[in-house]
Design a protein around this motif. Structure first.
Motif, PDB file in Angstrom:
ATOM      1  N   ILE A 212       0.887  -1.232   0.020  1.00 43.62           N
ATOM      2  CA  ILE A 212      -0.044  -0.071   0.079  1.00 43.62           C
ATOM      3  C   ILE A 212       0.911   1.173   0.104  1.00 43.62           C
ATOM      4  N   GLU A 213       1.717   1.336   0.895  1.00 34.95           N
ATOM      5  CA  GLU A 213       2.693   2.208   0.867  1.00 34.95           C
ATOM      6  C   GLU A 213       3.502   2.437  -0.505  1.00 34.95           C
ATOM      7  N   LEU A 214       4.183   1.602  -0.900  1.00 34.37           N
ATOM      8  CA  LEU A 214       4.786   1.422  -2.073  1.00 34.37           C
ATOM      9  C   LEU A 214       3.819   2.195  -3.292  1.00 34.37           C
ATOM     10  N   ASN A 215       2.602   1.496  -3.539  1.00 34.48           N
ATOM     11  CA  ASN A 215       2.035   1.974  -4.657  1.00 34.48           C
ATOM     12  C   ASN A 215       1.066   3.056  -4.458  1.00 34.48           C
ATOM     13  N   GLN A 216       1.034   3.648  -3.117  1.00 38.56           N
ATOM     14  CA  GLN A 216       0.244   5.063  -2.772  1.00 38.56           C
ATOM     15  C   GLN A 216      -1.041   4.703  -2.771  1.00 38.56           C
ATOM     16  N   GLU A 217      -1.778   3.485  -2.541  1.00 39.15           N
ATOM     17  CA  GLU A 217      -3.017   3.068  -2.880  1.00 39.15           C
ATOM     18  C   GLU A 217      -3.926   3.804  -2.053  1.00 39.15           C
ATOM     19  N   LEU A 218      -3.846   4.061  -1.033  1.00 40.66           N
ATOM     20  CA  LEU A 218      -4.737   4.732  -0.245  1.00 40.66           C
ATOM     21  C   LEU A 218      -4.965   6.201  -0.815  1.00 40.66           C
ATOM     22  N   GLU A 219      -4.028   6.828  -0.654  1.00 36.25           N
ATOM     23  CA  GLU A 219      -3.897   8.232  -1.060  1.00 36.25           C
ATOM     24  C   GLU A 219      -4.378   8.463  -2.575  1.00 36.25           C
ATOM     25  N   VAL A 220      -4.268   7.492  -3.529  1.00 31.34           N
ATOM     26  CA  VAL A 220      -4.849   7.636  -4.983  1.00 31.34           C
ATOM     27  C   VAL A 220      -6.308   7.595  -4.759  1.00 31.34           C
ATOM     28  N   LEU A 221      -6.880   6.506  -3.947  1.00 30.77           N
ATOM     29  CA  LEU A 221      -8.283   6.383  -3.907  1.00 30.77           C
ATOM     30  C   LEU A 221      -8.884   7.823  -3.073  1.00 30.77           C
ATOM     31  N   GLN A 222      -8.323   7.985  -1.979  1.00 31.56           N
ATOM     32  CA  GLN A 222      -8.720   9.243  -1.344  1.00 31.56           C
ATOM     33  C   GLN A 222      -9.017  10.699  -1.999  1.00 31.56           C
ATOM     34  N   SER A 223      -7.939  10.557  -2.922  1.00 28.08           N
ATOM     35  CA  SER A 223      -7.729  12.068  -3.849  1.00 28.08           C
ATOM     36  C   SER A 223      -8.480  11.914  -5.018  1.00 28.08           C
ATOM     37  N   ARG A 249     -13.255   1.827   4.386  1.00 30.60           N
ATOM     38  CA  ARG A 249     -13.415   3.044   5.123  1.00 30.60           C
ATOM     39  C   ARG A 249     -13.467   4.338   4.416  1.00 30.60           C
ATOM     40  N   ILE A 250     -12.658   4.382   3.283  1.00 23.07           N
ATOM     41  CA  ILE A 250     -12.326   5.519   2.550  1.00 23.07           C
ATOM     42  C   ILE A 250     -13.490   5.852   1.757  1.00 23.07           C
ATOM     43  N   VAL A 251     -13.802   4.678   1.275  1.00 23.01           N
ATOM     44  CA  VAL A 251     -15.013   4.816   0.121  1.00 23.01           C
ATOM     45  C   VAL A 251     -16.530   5.122   0.833  1.00 23.01           C
ATOM     46  N   LYS A 252     -16.658   4.276   2.128  1.00 23.90           N
ATOM     47  CA  LYS A 252     -18.017   4.555   2.806  1.00 23.90           C
ATOM     48  C   LYS A 252     -17.939   6.136   3.023  1.00 23.90           C
ATOM     49  N   THR A 253     -16.875   6.656   3.695  1.00 20.58           N
ATOM     50  CA  THR A 253     -16.857   7.943   4.130  1.00 20.58           C
ATOM     51  C   THR A 253     -17.249   9.099   2.918  1.00 20.58           C
ATOM     52  N   ILE A 254     -16.327   8.805   1.877  1.00 22.79           N
ATOM     53  CA  ILE A 254     -16.155   9.746   0.766  1.00 22.79           C
ATOM     54  C   ILE A 254     -17.966   9.826   0.040  1.00 22.79           C
ATOM     55  N   PHE A 255     -18.367   8.395  -0.181  1.00 24.88           N
ATOM     56  CA  PHE A 255     -19.866   8.332  -0.662  1.00 24.88           C
ATOM     57  C   PHE A 255     -20.791   9.025   0.351  1.00 24.88           C
ATOM     58  N   ARG A 256     -20.683   8.904   1.595  1.00 21.93           N
ATOM     59  CA  ARG A 256     -21.628   9.655   2.642  1.00 21.93           C
ATOM     60  C   ARG A 256     -21.344  11.157   2.448  1.00 21.93           C
ATOM     61  N   ASN A 258     -20.527  12.903  -0.118  1.00 28.63           N
ATOM     62  CA  ASN A 258     -21.103  13.397  -1.370  1.00 28.63           C
ATOM     63  C   ASN A 258     -22.735  13.377  -1.229  1.00 28.63           C
ATOM     64  N   GLU A 259     -23.395  12.591  -0.398  1.00 29.27           N
ATOM     65  CA  GLU A 259     -24.765  12.484  -0.483  1.00 29.27           C
ATOM     66  C   GLU A 259     -25.221  13.478   0.623  1.00 29.27           C
ATOM     67  N   SER A 260     -24.438  13.841   1.696  1.00 30.50           N
ATOM     68  CA  SER A 260     -24.842  14.715   2.847  1.00 30.50           C
ATOM     69  C   SER A 260     -23.467  15.563   3.113  1.00 30.50           C
ATOM     70  N   PRO A 261     -23.037  16.551   2.323  1.00 28.28           N
ATOM     71  CA  PRO A 261     -22.248  17.471   2.575  1.00 28.28           C
ATOM     72  C   PRO A 261     -22.401  18.497   3.270  1.00 28.28           C
ATOM     73  N   CYS A 262     -23.519  18.973   3.627  1.00 29.23           N
ATOM     74  CA  CYS A 262     -23.761  20.001   4.639  1.00 29.23           C
ATOM     75  C   CYS A 262     -23.014  19.902   5.913  1.00 29.23           C
ATOM     76  N   THR A 263     -22.139  21.251   6.366  1.00 27.94           N
ATOM     77  CA  THR A 263     -21.476  21.227   7.517  1.00 27.94           C
ATOM     78  C   THR A 263     -21.871  21.947   8.512  1.00 27.94           C
ATOM     79  N   CYS A 264     -23.287  22.517   8.324  1.00 23.95           N
ATOM     80  CA  CYS A 264     -23.725  23.650   9.195  1.00 23.95           C
ATOM     81  C   CYS A 264     -24.146  22.639  10.371  1.00 23.95           C
ATOM     82  N   PRO A 265     -23.853  23.572  11.643  1.00 25.79           N
ATOM     83  CA  PRO A 265     -24.471  22.868  12.944  1.00 25.79           C
ATOM     84  C   PRO A 265     -25.698  22.113  12.869  1.00 25.79           C
ATOM     85  N   SER A 266     -26.068  21.274  13.745  1.00 26.66           N
ATOM     86  CA  SER A 266     -27.523  20.493  13.622  1.00 26.66           C
ATOM     87  C   SER A 266     -28.456  21.391  13.960  1.00 26.66           C
TER      88      SER A 266
END
Length: 311
Positions: A212-223, A249-256, A258-266
């Protein structure tokens, strides 16, 4: 060696993509072309598939396998993180579906000379793109003990990460660690015998971490996930198959997000941040392999499919 790769969650992925016969689709991790072949079979003469992979063996095998579709298929040797730029060179601004099947292929694991497997002796390589100069050997022999500890802890999730890093550094003081078997011996020495007897292969998590470190797999996915969602036409879908918790975890977080991007306080009565949803998460829970698939291919055991639909 012939490029072999079992197309994990094949039917589930095809169903999730909801392929439009005249649509444009991208397989960002082409591999042996199994998923791509299934997509092409569902396209009309007006449909098109772009296949991207950084592995030369994958490009060769997929090119031959998909040659029956002629000009309907365009195969590019590159990293999927360059997807937007690559598609632009072909005049493509938007697509109808994207597929990513992450991790290593069966071919990469079974071909010992690639250095991905801890079960066979070979040079420490692990490069997904062999045009890259840096190899696993460089990581093992030049990273500091603290950096080795960090990647084994974070990317391998191994509770013996500190001791493994220590043993690797001690061993390389005598001579460089150059082969997979030499690395395996260093790892085994760092893990208590009782623990080695109770769990799977002791080197599995460390090999995963170094790869993962060598191929920068998580960074590529995240970005690049956000960018790939933006590439989709309205109603288009992106399907991502992961094989370990870090990717999922990365896929789940980014998908969520993009579905609910609002950062306003509840407690705010209305949204004022101005962030608008890009679509919906189709899979509230990931799709897992069937019992039949698990019987046919044990390597699909950890596979999870998540799907996002652009609006």
């Amino acid at each position: 060696m012939t490029f072999k790769h079992y197309s994990v969650l094949l039917e589930e992925t095809m169903e999730a993509l909801r392929i439009r016969p005249d649509g444009i689709y991208v397989d960002g991790t082409l591999g042996g072309g199994g998923h791509a072949l299934a997509v092409c079979k569902r396209l009309s003469e007006r449909g098109h598939l772009y296949g991207i992979d950084q592995d030369a063996a994958a490009i060769s095998t997929a090119s031959e396998r998909l040659s029956i579709f002629g000009d309907q298929v365009t195969i590019i040797r590159n990293n999927y993180c360059q997807m937007k730029e690559v598609l632009k060179t072909y005049g493509v601004e938007k697509v109808d579906g994207i597929l990513l099947d992450l991790g290593v292929s069966s071919y990469q694991l079974d071909e010992a000379d690639r250095g991905f497997t801890y079960r066979e002796d070979a040079a420490l390589d692990m490069r997904m793109d062999q045009r890259q100069s840096k190899t696993a050997k460089d990581i093992v022999n030049t990273y500091s003990e603290m950096d080795l500890y960090r990647i084994i802890r974070d990317y391998g999730e191994d509770k013996f990460a500190k001791n493994i890093a220590k043993h690797i550094v001690q061993r390389r003081k005598t001579k460089p660690i150059e082969t997979t078997s030499e690395l395996v011996e260093a790892i085994k020495a760092a893990i208590p015998l009782k623990v080695r007897m109770q769990k799977g292969h002791p080197a599995k998590q460390t090999f995963q971490a170094i790869r993962i470190e060598l191929n920068q797999e998580l960074e590529v996915l995240q970005s690049t996930l956000d960018e790939m969602i933006d590439l989709l036409h309205p109603g288009g879908r992106i399907c991502v198959i992961t094989f370990h918790s870090l990717e999922d975890r990365i896929v789940k977080t980014i998908f969520r997000r993009n579905e609910s991007p609002c950062t306003c306080p509840s407690h705010f009565p209305v949204c004022v941040c101005g962030k608008v949803s890009k679509g919906r998460v189709v899979t509230k829970k990931p799709i897992l392999p069937s019992e039949k698939e698990l019987e046919e291919n044990t390597r699909s055991k950890s596979a999870k499919l998540r799907v996002f639909e652009h609006i």
